[in-house]
Write a protein that holds these residues in place. Structure first.
Motif, mmCIF file in Angstrom:
data_model
loop_
_atom_site.group_PDB
_atom_site.id
_atom_site.type_symbol
_atom_site.label_atom_id
_atom_site.label_comp_id
_atom_site.label_asym_id
_atom_site.label_seq_id
_atom_site.Cartn_x
_atom_site.Cartn_y
_atom_site.Cartn_z
ATOM 1 N N LYS A 52 57.647 25.690 -25.037
ATOM 2 C CA LYS A 52 57.626 25.101 -23.690
ATOM 3 C C LYS A 52 56.510 24.077 -23.571
ATOM 4 O O LYS A 52 56.713 22.984 -23.039
ATOM 5 C CB LYS A 52 57.468 26.185 -22.625
ATOM 6 C CG LYS A 52 58.730 26.946 -22.349
ATOM 7 C CD LYS A 52 58.516 27.945 -21.244
ATOM 8 C CE LYS A 52 59.766 28.784 -21.041
ATOM 9 N NZ LYS A 52 59.570 29.809 -20.017
ATOM 10 N N GLN A 55 57.405 21.026 -25.666
ATOM 11 C CA GLN A 55 58.462 20.251 -25.014
ATOM 12 C C GLN A 55 57.906 19.452 -23.831
ATOM 13 O O GLN A 55 58.281 18.299 -23.616
ATOM 14 C CB GLN A 55 59.559 21.189 -24.526
ATOM 15 C CG GLN A 55 60.920 20.774 -24.926
ATOM 16 C CD GLN A 55 61.948 21.833 -24.568
ATOM 17 O OE1 GLN A 55 61.620 22.878 -24.016
ATOM 18 N NE2 GLN A 55 63.176 21.567 -24.888
ATOM 19 N N LYS A 56 57.002 20.064 -23.092
ATOM 20 C CA LYS A 56 56.398 19.383 -21.949
ATOM 21 C C LYS A 56 55.604 18.162 -22.411
ATOM 22 O O LYS A 56 55.684 17.086 -21.811
ATOM 23 C CB LYS A 56 55.488 20.352 -21.196
ATOM 24 C CG LYS A 56 55.058 19.849 -19.841
ATOM 25 C CD LYS A 56 54.123 20.827 -19.152
ATOM 26 C CE LYS A 56 54.857 22.087 -18.772
ATOM 27 N NZ LYS A 56 54.011 23.007 -17.991
ATOM 28 N N ARG A 58 56.069 16.485 -25.229
ATOM 29 C CA ARG A 58 57.020 15.522 -25.767
ATOM 30 C C ARG A 58 57.718 14.755 -24.643
ATOM 31 O O ARG A 58 57.863 13.539 -24.703
ATOM 32 C CB ARG A 58 58.045 16.232 -26.635
ATOM 33 C CG ARG A 58 58.947 15.272 -27.371
ATOM 34 C CD ARG A 58 59.974 15.993 -28.168
ATOM 35 N NE ARG A 58 60.855 16.694 -27.227
ATOM 36 C CZ ARG A 58 61.612 17.731 -27.535
ATOM 37 N NH1 ARG A 58 61.597 18.211 -28.741
ATOM 38 N NH2 ARG A 58 62.375 18.295 -26.623
ATOM 39 N N ASP A 59 58.127 15.472 -23.597
ATOM 40 C CA ASP A 59 58.783 14.808 -22.471
ATOM 41 C C ASP A 59 57.823 13.862 -21.768
ATOM 42 O O ASP A 59 58.214 12.777 -21.330
ATOM 43 C CB ASP A 59 59.328 15.838 -21.487
ATOM 44 C CG ASP A 59 60.495 16.626 -22.060
ATOM 45 O OD1 ASP A 59 61.087 16.172 -23.074
ATOM 46 O OD2 ASP A 59 60.810 17.690 -21.495
ATOM 47 N N GLY A 60 56.568 14.248 -21.658
ATOM 48 C CA GLY A 60 55.568 13.374 -21.055
ATOM 49 C C GLY A 60 55.369 12.112 -21.876
ATOM 50 O O GLY A 60 55.187 11.017 -21.337
ATOM 51 N N HIS A 62 57.655 10.682 -23.719
ATOM 52 C CA HIS A 62 58.840 9.842 -23.529
ATOM 53 C C HIS A 62 58.772 9.080 -22.204
ATOM 54 O O HIS A 62 59.309 7.977 -22.097
ATOM 55 C CB HIS A 62 60.121 10.684 -23.560
ATOM 56 C CG HIS A 62 60.520 11.084 -24.933
ATOM 57 N ND1 HIS A 62 61.010 10.215 -25.856
ATOM 58 C CD2 HIS A 62 60.480 12.292 -25.551
ATOM 59 C CE1 HIS A 62 61.273 10.834 -26.978
ATOM 60 N NE2 HIS A 62 60.959 12.115 -26.825
ATOM 61 N N LYS A 63 58.121 9.648 -21.209
ATOM 62 C CA LYS A 63 58.024 9.010 -19.897
ATOM 63 C C LYS A 63 56.799 8.104 -19.779
ATOM 64 O O LYS A 63 56.587 7.483 -18.749
ATOM 65 C CB LYS A 63 57.957 10.077 -18.801
ATOM 66 C CG LYS A 63 59.228 10.887 -18.699
ATOM 67 C CD LYS A 63 59.075 11.997 -17.691
ATOM 68 C CE LYS A 63 60.314 12.878 -17.667
ATOM 69 N NZ LYS A 63 60.144 14.027 -16.786
ATOM 70 N N ARG A 67 54.934 3.764 -23.981
ATOM 71 C CA ARG A 67 55.888 4.083 -25.035
ATOM 72 C C ARG A 67 56.434 2.829 -25.713
ATOM 73 O O ARG A 67 56.525 2.756 -26.930
ATOM 74 C CB ARG A 67 57.038 4.911 -24.472
ATOM 75 C CG ARG A 67 58.025 5.313 -25.526
ATOM 76 C CD ARG A 67 59.003 6.319 -25.001
ATOM 77 N NE ARG A 67 59.856 6.735 -26.115
ATOM 78 C CZ ARG A 67 61.144 6.887 -26.044
ATOM 79 N NH1 ARG A 67 61.751 6.683 -24.906
ATOM 80 N NH2 ARG A 67 61.835 7.251 -27.083
#
Length: 83
Positions: A52, A55-56, A58-60, A62-63, A67
């Motif tokens: 978790k 993933q958090k 990684r998602d951050g 991407h946003k 990037r």
């Protein structure tokens, strides 16, 4: 607080850790408190919990507004050092 694991009951985390030293980590005790009843369930619970946070992050990434800049830097031509 009683913990139930593999058909046995323990008075608390200390008694549980004495009986199962391999599961002495706080994450394993948290898994048993959450209701895991076998070593496999404990391992799966701990793995999902660790994923978790990964993933958090990684998602951050991407946003992230940086990037696109980082992607362009990765595509930049490599410089060779003159030997």
């Amino acid at each position: 607080m009683t913990l139930k694991f593999m058909g046995r009951e323990f008075d608390g985390p200390y008694a549980f850790r004495q009986a199962f030293p391999a599961f002495a980590a706080p994450d394993a005790v948290r898994a048993v408190q959450a209701g895991c009843q076998s070593p496999t369930e404990v391992e799966i619970y701990c793995w999902r919990r660790r994923q978790k946070s990964y993933q958090k992050a990684r998602d951050g990434a991407h946003k992230s507004p940086f990037r696109e800049t980082l992607a362009n830097l990765a595509k930049a031509p490599k410089r060779r050092s003159k030997a």
